[in-house]
Design an enzyme around this catalytic site. Structure first.
Site, PDB file in Angstrom:
ATOM      1  N   HIS A  71       0.612  47.691  40.247  1.00 23.75           N
ATOM      2  CA  HIS A  71       0.975  47.039  38.991  1.00 23.75           C
ATOM      3  C   HIS A  71       0.822  45.522  39.124  1.00 23.75           C
ATOM      4  CE1 HIS A  71       5.548  46.735  40.169  1.00 23.75           C
ATOM      5  NE2 HIS A  71       4.765  46.191  41.061  1.00 23.75           N
TER       6      HIS A  71
ATOM      7  N   SER B 191       3.761  48.977  44.752  1.00 26.78           N
ATOM      8  CA  SER B 191       3.808  47.538  44.554  1.00 26.78           C
ATOM      9  C   SER B 191       3.237  46.828  45.793  1.00 26.78           C
ATOM     10  CB  SER B 191       5.247  47.132  44.224  1.00 26.78           C
ATOM     11  OG  SER B 191       5.338  45.812  43.779  1.00 26.78           O
TER      12      SER B 191
END
Length: 186
Positions: free
Chosen positions: A120, A97
């Site tokens: 993501h 992330s």
């Protein structure tokens, strides 16, 4: 002296080689579960990084992080990416992330062979009415565009290809070899 409650540690200062290491081995910023508070912001990291730039020619940033806040992570990304010093980022195990986006900030990006990179779309939470939720969704879409631009710039891949491959509401786990093949690491 290491300050308490920071999500990073400055270590391995070498005057003879003019290099220093920063370990980001926590969430960004550190979250204190007993108080439900984010106990650090990017401001201290940026101040510390700027001070290190005055003393060292090479700054190594080692990452083992599940990620965290874009609000805290992007100022950190920017100070690393815009540094005139020789910045090297290292995925020591997990760069997920926001931790994965920070990994891309280095002029040279390294990865351990057994490390994972996770990319993501932006996640978030909101409290309020339906209009508040729409505003948060619009803001998240803007962050997704920024993330796609960074992924494209680092890898040399077409922006639209990056969006379809990585900004598609799924978690994408890449091995070290896959990250290398995609152009995210050197």
């Amino acid at each position: 002296m290491q300050r308490k409650n920071l999500h990073y540690e400055i270590t391995n200062k070498k005057e003879d080689t003019k290099s220093v290491d920063i370990l980001i081995y926590d969430s960004i910023p550190k979250f204190e579960s007993d108080t439900w508070r984010m106990v650090n912001t990017a401001s201290q990291f940026v101040k510390d990084f700027k001070n290190l730039e005055k003393q060292y020619d090479r700054i190594n940033i080692h990452i083992n992080s599940p990620g965290g806040s874009v609000y805290h992570g992007f100022p950190m990304f920017n100070v690393i990416a815009n540094s005139e010093k020789d910045t090297h980022t290292y995925n020591d195990g997990l760069a997920a992330s926001m931790g994965g986006i920070l990994l891309l900030a280095g002029k040279t990006v390294h990865t351990a062979k057994n490390a994972l990179l996770m990319i993501h779309t932006t996640n978030g939470i909101a409290i309020g009415n339906s209009e508040d939720f729409r505003e948060v969704a619009n803001m998240m879409d803007k962050y997704n565009g920024i993330i796609a631009e960074h992924l494209s710039a680092k890898s040399g891949q077409d922006l639209e290809d990056i969006k379809s491959k990585y900004i598609n509401y799924k978690d994408h786990w890449l091995t070290a070899q896959e990250a290398l093949d995609e152009g995210f690491v050197n």
